[in-house]
Enzyme design. Structure first.
Site, PDB file in Angstrom:
ATOM      1  N   ASN A 132      35.702  45.552  35.464  1.00  9.40           N
ATOM      2  CA  ASN A 132      36.528  46.246  36.452  1.00  9.40           C
ATOM      3  C   ASN A 132      37.163  47.447  35.756  1.00  9.40           C
ATOM      4  O   ASN A 132      38.081  47.286  34.959  1.00  9.40           O
ATOM      5  CB  ASN A 132      37.619  45.303  36.984  1.00  9.40           C
ATOM      6  CG  ASN A 132      38.585  46.032  37.910  1.00  9.40           C
ATOM      7  OD1 ASN A 132      38.265  47.089  38.450  1.00  9.40           O
ATOM      8  ND2 ASN A 132      39.776  45.465  38.099  1.00  9.40           N
TER       9      ASN A 132
ATOM     10  N   LYS B 124      38.908  49.779  37.014  1.00 10.94           N
ATOM     11  CA  LYS B 124      40.161  50.244  37.637  1.00 10.94           C
ATOM     12  C   LYS B 124      40.070  51.769  37.856  1.00 10.94           C
ATOM     13  O   LYS B 124      38.989  52.290  38.101  1.00 10.94           O
ATOM     14  CB  LYS B 124      41.367  49.856  36.788  1.00 10.94           C
ATOM     15  CG  LYS B 124      41.314  48.390  36.342  1.00 10.94           C
ATOM     16  CD  LYS B 124      42.601  47.897  35.785  1.00 10.94           C
ATOM     17  CE  LYS B 124      42.402  46.530  35.165  1.00 10.94           C
ATOM     18  NZ  LYS B 124      43.580  45.730  35.138  1.00 10.94           N
TER      19      LYS B 124
ATOM     20  N   HIS C 179      42.454  41.932  44.503  1.00  7.82           N
ATOM     21  CA  HIS C 179      42.913  42.050  43.106  1.00  7.82           C
ATOM     22  C   HIS C 179      44.445  42.104  43.101  1.00  7.82           C
ATOM     23  O   HIS C 179      45.050  42.706  43.991  1.00  7.82           O
ATOM     24  CB  HIS C 179      42.325  43.323  42.475  1.00  7.82           C
ATOM     25  CG  HIS C 179      42.522  43.364  40.997  1.00  7.82           C
ATOM     26  ND1 HIS C 179      43.722  43.727  40.419  1.00  7.82           N
ATOM     27  CD2 HIS C 179      41.692  43.063  39.964  1.00  7.82           C
ATOM     28  CE1 HIS C 179      43.617  43.652  39.098  1.00  7.82           C
ATOM     29  NE2 HIS C 179      42.389  43.247  38.798  1.00  7.82           N
TER      30      HIS C 179
ATOM     31  N   GLU D  98      46.466  43.833  41.482  1.00 15.92           N
ATOM     32  CA  GLU D  98      47.039  45.190  41.505  1.00 15.92           C
ATOM     33  C   GLU D  98      47.068  45.724  42.939  1.00 15.92           C
ATOM     34  O   GLU D  98      47.976  46.457  43.318  1.00 15.92           O
ATOM     35  CB  GLU D  98      46.251  46.117  40.560  1.00 15.92           C
ATOM     36  CG  GLU D  98      46.591  45.811  39.105  1.00 15.92           C
ATOM     37  CD  GLU D  98      45.516  46.173  38.097  1.00 15.92           C
ATOM     38  OE1 GLU D  98      44.567  46.905  38.442  1.00 15.92           O
ATOM     39  OE2 GLU D  98      45.619  45.695  36.952  1.00 15.92           O
TER      40      GLU D  98
ATOM     41  N   GLU E 179      42.709  34.854  38.255  1.00 15.21           N
ATOM     42  CA  GLU E 179      43.353  35.812  37.363  1.00 15.21           C
ATOM     43  C   GLU E 179      44.876  35.645  37.432  1.00 15.21           C
ATOM     44  O   GLU E 179      45.523  36.198  38.342  1.00 15.21           O
ATOM     45  CB  GLU E 179      43.012  37.239  37.795  1.00 15.21           C
ATOM     46  CG  GLU E 179      41.537  37.538  37.820  1.00 15.21           C
ATOM     47  CD  GLU E 179      41.276  39.029  37.657  1.00 15.21           C
ATOM     48  OE1 GLU E 179      40.701  39.388  36.631  1.00 15.21           O
ATOM     49  OE2 GLU E 179      41.685  39.807  38.532  1.00 15.21           O
TER      50      GLU E 179
ATOM     51  N   GLY F 180      46.156  42.509  31.650  1.00 14.87           N
ATOM     52  CA  GLY F 180      46.570  43.678  30.869  1.00 14.87           C
ATOM     53  C   GLY F 180      47.735  43.429  29.927  1.00 14.87           C
ATOM     54  O   GLY F 180      48.326  44.378  29.412  1.00 14.87           O
TER      55      GLY F 180
ATOM     56  N   SER G 258      43.152  39.604  30.278  1.00 15.85           N
ATOM     57  CA  SER G 258      43.199  39.857  28.826  1.00 15.85           C
ATOM     58  C   SER G 258      42.061  39.194  28.057  1.00 15.85           C
ATOM     59  O   SER G 258      42.260  38.709  26.940  1.00 15.85           O
ATOM     60  CB  SER G 258      44.559  39.427  28.252  1.00 15.85           C
ATOM     61  OG  SER G 258      45.579  40.241  28.782  1.00 15.85           O
TER      62      SER G 258
HETATM   63  C1  PEP Z   1      41.505  42.820  35.703  1.00 17.49           C
HETATM   64  O1  PEP Z   1      41.461  44.027  35.901  1.00 17.49           O
HETATM   65  O2  PEP Z   1      41.330  42.048  36.639  1.00 17.49           O
HETATM   66  C2  PEP Z   1      41.773  42.313  34.371  1.00 17.49           C
HETATM   67  C3  PEP Z   1      41.542  41.054  34.127  1.00 17.49           C
HETATM   68  O3  PEP Z   1      42.235  43.211  33.449  1.00 17.49           O
HETATM   69  P1  PEP Z   1      42.411  42.933  31.871  1.00 17.49           P
HETATM   70  O4  PEP Z   1      41.137  42.361  31.359  1.00 17.49           O
HETATM   71  O5  PEP Z   1      42.723  44.282  31.306  1.00 17.49           O
HETATM   72  O6  PEP Z   1      43.557  41.953  31.704  1.00 17.49           O
END
Ligand code: PEP
Length: 261
Positions: free
Chosen positions: A10, A12, A100, A102, A177, A183, A220
């Site tokens: 992803n 973003k 998601h 975000e 998640e 992040g 992460s």
């Molecule tokens: C995500 O964008 O869903 C995500 C898991 O980001 P990251 O791996 O940076 O934590």
């Protein structure tokens, strides 16, 4: 649980069209050399890079699949700045990320909107990647499962199940998640994730009764921890944000997780 693992990048709001082309020039060849039975890889670039990615993957006969990061639930109309499911299909997407954290937290997406997006995606034939996850407060107050169950029940409703739109649910992807892990460099233990995945799987099988989607972990994931996350059989793959932005790192993670096969 399906045995071929799935890796989703992803991106973003990152990468121009030129940067996308450069990433692919490195990544597609490496992925093609992985094995005769490569893991499933899905890349979700920003909207502006969808076309170049779709064309490049097609030209090179790559098995890498394309996902959009979001869609609007209406098919067309006065929704400035939004993109419909049909537009995503026409741009070459197979998958779309829905819900998601975000989107939920920064752009006010509610469970109801996530549900409408799923409906719209399925009607257009897109395969959903549905993200669910608890906040740190949920975790500290032992509300992780009620939160996830609430998010799943809002999405997997009778109108979707009874109208046959969940017939292919075993192709869907659910990304668990934890919001506090995205992040941040913080992660739950793989065993904790495996427990949650079992609960998700049980809930979906009871609700939809059509088989089980693959359940991925996201938050992460990096070169340092990917191997431990891929050990429990309940974890069908990973959704990677930050660490997927480098073609080299993302490829290395896939090779580590699949023992270079
Ligand atoms: C995500 O964008 O869903 C995500 C898991 O980001 P990251 O791996 O940076 O934590």
């Amino acid at each position: 649980m399906a045995s071929i693992p799935c890796f989703i990048a992803n991106w973003k709001m990152n990468k121009t069209v030129t940067e996308t082309a450069s990433y692919l020039s490195d990544f597609i060849g490496k992925y093609a050399e992985l094995s005769d039975h490569p893991p499933q890889v899905i890349i979700a670039p920003s909207f502006t890079s969808l076309s170049i990615m779709a064309n490049t993957l097609k030209e090179q006969g790559s098995k890498i699949a394309l996902a959009a990061q979001n869609l609007h639930f209406e098919p067309s109309g006065a929704f400035t700045g939004e993109i419909s499911a049909e537009m995503l299909c026409a741009a070459g997407c197979d998958y779309v990320i829905i819900g998601h954290s975000e989107r939920r937290n920064l752009f006010g997406e509610t469970d109801e909107m996530v549900h409408r997006k799923l409906l719209s995606a399925r009607k257009a034939g897109l395969i959903p990647i549905i993200c669910i996850g608890e906040s740190l407060k949920d975790r500290h107050t032992e509300k992780t499962w009620p939160r996830l169950q609430g998010q799943l029940s809002a999405v997997l409703t009778d109108d979707i199940i009874k109208s046959g739109l969940a017939e292919n649910i075993s192709d869907w992807l659910i990304a668990y998640e934890p919001v506090w892990a995205i992040g941040t460099g913080e992660t739950p233990e793989p065993d904790e994730v495996a427990d949650v995945h079992r609960q998700i799987q049980g809930f979906i099988e009871n609700t939809a009764g059509k088989g089980s989607p693959r359940i991925l972990y996201g938050g992460s994931v990096s070169e340092k921890n990917i191997e431990t996350f891929m050990k429990p059989p309940e974890i069908g793959g990973v959704l990677v944000g930050g660490a997927s932005l480098s073609a080299e790192t993302f490829f290395k993670m896939i090779a580590l997780a699949t023992n270079g096969t």
